[in-house]
Design a protein around this motif. Sequence first.
Motif, PDB file in Angstrom:
ATOM      1  N   ILE A  15     -18.295  28.698  71.419  1.00 11.68           N
ATOM      2  CA  ILE A  15     -18.761  27.433  71.334  1.00 11.68           C
ATOM      3  C   ILE A  15     -20.265  27.500  71.984  1.00 11.68           C
ATOM      4  O   ILE A  15     -20.548  28.315  72.609  1.00 11.68           O
ATOM      5  CB  ILE A  15     -17.908  26.404  72.030  1.00 11.68           C
ATOM      6  N   GLN A  16     -21.022  26.456  71.614  1.00 12.46           N
ATOM      7  CA  GLN A  16     -22.233  26.481  72.454  1.00 12.46           C
ATOM      8  C   GLN A  16     -22.282  25.522  73.627  1.00 12.46           C
ATOM      9  O   GLN A  16     -21.824  24.569  73.442  1.00 12.46           O
ATOM     10  CB  GLN A  16     -23.321  25.792  71.170  1.00 12.46           C
ATOM     11  N   ILE A  17     -22.563  25.979  74.869  1.00 16.73           N
ATOM     12  CA  ILE A  17     -22.635  25.186  75.797  1.00 16.73           C
ATOM     13  C   ILE A  17     -24.189  24.767  76.136  1.00 16.73           C
ATOM     14  O   ILE A  17     -25.145  25.719  76.209  1.00 16.73           O
ATOM     15  CB  ILE A  17     -22.205  25.893  77.037  1.00 16.73           C
ATOM     16  N   PRO A  18     -24.232  23.512  76.100  1.00 15.71           N
ATOM     17  CA  PRO A  18     -25.622  23.085  76.046  1.00 15.71           C
ATOM     18  C   PRO A  18     -26.277  23.211  77.608  1.00 15.71           C
ATOM     19  O   PRO A  18     -25.554  23.605  78.492  1.00 15.71           O
ATOM     20  CB  PRO A  18     -25.616  21.537  75.999  1.00 15.71           C
ATOM     21  N   ALA A  19     -27.530  23.343  77.564  1.00 13.87           N
ATOM     22  CA  ALA A  19     -28.270  23.387  78.989  1.00 13.87           C
ATOM     23  C   ALA A  19     -27.874  22.126  79.760  1.00 13.87           C
ATOM     24  O   ALA A  19     -27.672  21.255  79.328  1.00 13.87           O
ATOM     25  CB  ALA A  19     -29.758  23.191  78.763  1.00 13.87           C
ATOM     26  N   SER A  20     -27.867  22.289  81.280  1.00 12.98           N
ATOM     27  CA  SER A  20     -27.547  21.069  82.162  1.00 12.98           C
ATOM     28  C   SER A  20     -28.363  21.452  83.426  1.00 12.98           C
ATOM     29  O   SER A  20     -28.958  22.317  83.687  1.00 12.98           O
ATOM     30  CB  SER A  20     -26.099  21.055  82.165  1.00 12.98           C
ATOM     31  N   THR A  21     -28.396  20.353  84.177  1.00 13.18           N
ATOM     32  CA  THR A  21     -29.168  20.273  85.320  1.00 13.18           C
ATOM     33  C   THR A  21     -27.939  19.828  86.426  1.00 13.18           C
ATOM     34  O   THR A  21     -27.351  18.889  86.042  1.00 13.18           O
ATOM     35  CB  THR A  21     -30.344  19.141  85.355  1.00 13.18           C
ATOM     36  N   SER A  22     -27.942  20.459  87.681  1.00 11.05           N
ATOM     37  CA  SER A  22     -26.908  19.911  88.714  1.00 11.05           C
ATOM     38  C   SER A  22     -27.623  20.104  89.678  1.00 11.05           C
ATOM     39  O   SER A  22     -28.915  20.365  90.074  1.00 11.05           O
ATOM     40  CB  SER A  22     -25.545  20.843  88.444  1.00 11.05           C
ATOM     41  N   VAL A  23     -27.137  19.682  90.988  1.00 10.16           N
ATOM     42  CA  VAL A  23     -27.421  19.977  92.143  1.00 10.16           C
ATOM     43  C   VAL A  23     -26.935  20.794  93.063  1.00 10.16           C
ATOM     44  O   VAL A  23     -25.624  21.184  92.890  1.00 10.16           O
ATOM     45  CB  VAL A  23     -27.100  18.475  93.181  1.00 10.16           C
ATOM     46  N   GLY A  24     -27.831  21.618  93.678  1.00 12.13           N
ATOM     47  CA  GLY A  24     -27.353  22.795  94.438  1.00 12.13           C
ATOM     48  C   GLY A  24     -27.682  22.131  96.062  1.00 12.13           C
ATOM     49  O   GLY A  24     -28.459  21.628  96.219  1.00 12.13           O
ATOM     50  N   PHE A  25     -26.779  23.025  96.842  1.00  5.28           N
ATOM     51  CA  PHE A  25     -27.062  22.838  98.151  1.00  5.28           C
ATOM     52  C   PHE A  25     -26.810  24.198  99.084  1.00  5.28           C
ATOM     53  O   PHE A  25     -25.997  25.091  98.797  1.00  5.28           O
ATOM     54  CB  PHE A  25     -25.828  22.068  98.825  1.00  5.28           C
ATOM     55  N   LYS A  26     -27.985  24.520  99.969  1.00 10.41           N
ATOM     56  CA  LYS A  26     -28.022  25.677 100.486  1.00 10.41           C
ATOM     57  C   LYS A  26     -28.012  25.329 102.036  1.00 10.41           C
ATOM     58  O   LYS A  26     -28.813  24.621 102.570  1.00 10.41           O
ATOM     59  CB  LYS A  26     -29.374  26.535 100.339  1.00 10.41           C
ATOM     60  N   PRO A  27     -27.039  25.779 102.691  1.00 11.99           N
ATOM     61  CA  PRO A  27     -26.712  25.441 103.908  1.00 11.99           C
ATOM     62  C   PRO A  27     -27.953  26.261 104.951  1.00 11.99           C
ATOM     63  O   PRO A  27     -28.275  27.332 104.577  1.00 11.99           O
ATOM     64  CB  PRO A  27     -25.437  25.706 104.468  1.00 11.99           C
ATOM     65  N   GLY A  28     -28.174  25.416 105.901  1.00  9.67           N
ATOM     66  CA  GLY A  28     -29.218  25.730 107.037  1.00  9.67           C
ATOM     67  C   GLY A  28     -28.617  26.586 107.990  1.00  9.67           C
ATOM     68  O   GLY A  28     -27.349  26.853 108.215  1.00  9.67           O
ATOM     69  N   LYS A  29     -29.045  27.596 108.711  1.00  7.54           N
ATOM     70  CA  LYS A  29     -28.709  28.559 109.699  1.00  7.54           C
ATOM     71  C   LYS A  29     -27.931  27.904 110.671  1.00  7.54           C
ATOM     72  O   LYS A  29     -26.798  28.263 111.140  1.00  7.54           O
ATOM     73  CB  LYS A  29     -29.812  29.303 110.445  1.00  7.54           C
TER      74      LYS A  29
END
Length: 91
Positions: free
Chosen positions: A69-83
């Motif tokens: 199957i073809q999976i379409p392009a998508s946008t999501s939210v990422g979180f990178k924790p601080g130190k």
Amino acid sequence: MHKSDLVAAVADLADLPKEKTNDVVSAIFDEITNALSRDETVNLIGFGSFSQRHRAARTGRSPKTGETIQIPASTSVGFKPGKALKDSVNG
């Protein structure tokens, strides 16, 4: 923790009414959402950063049928924790 729990905790810490605290917390969430929708990164020093993550379209396989199957392009939210956040979680 739910939003209502967060509002109650912040209201107690800041000695503010819950209604006013709810407005402030909602405004913060709304502004983070608005900034991300404009493809801006939100950096909260010591806590972490939120940013859009773009995924390219790709070919996958259906687990039910095994069919390609073809999976379409998508946008999501990422979180990178601080130190500081990482250090507090890791003890």
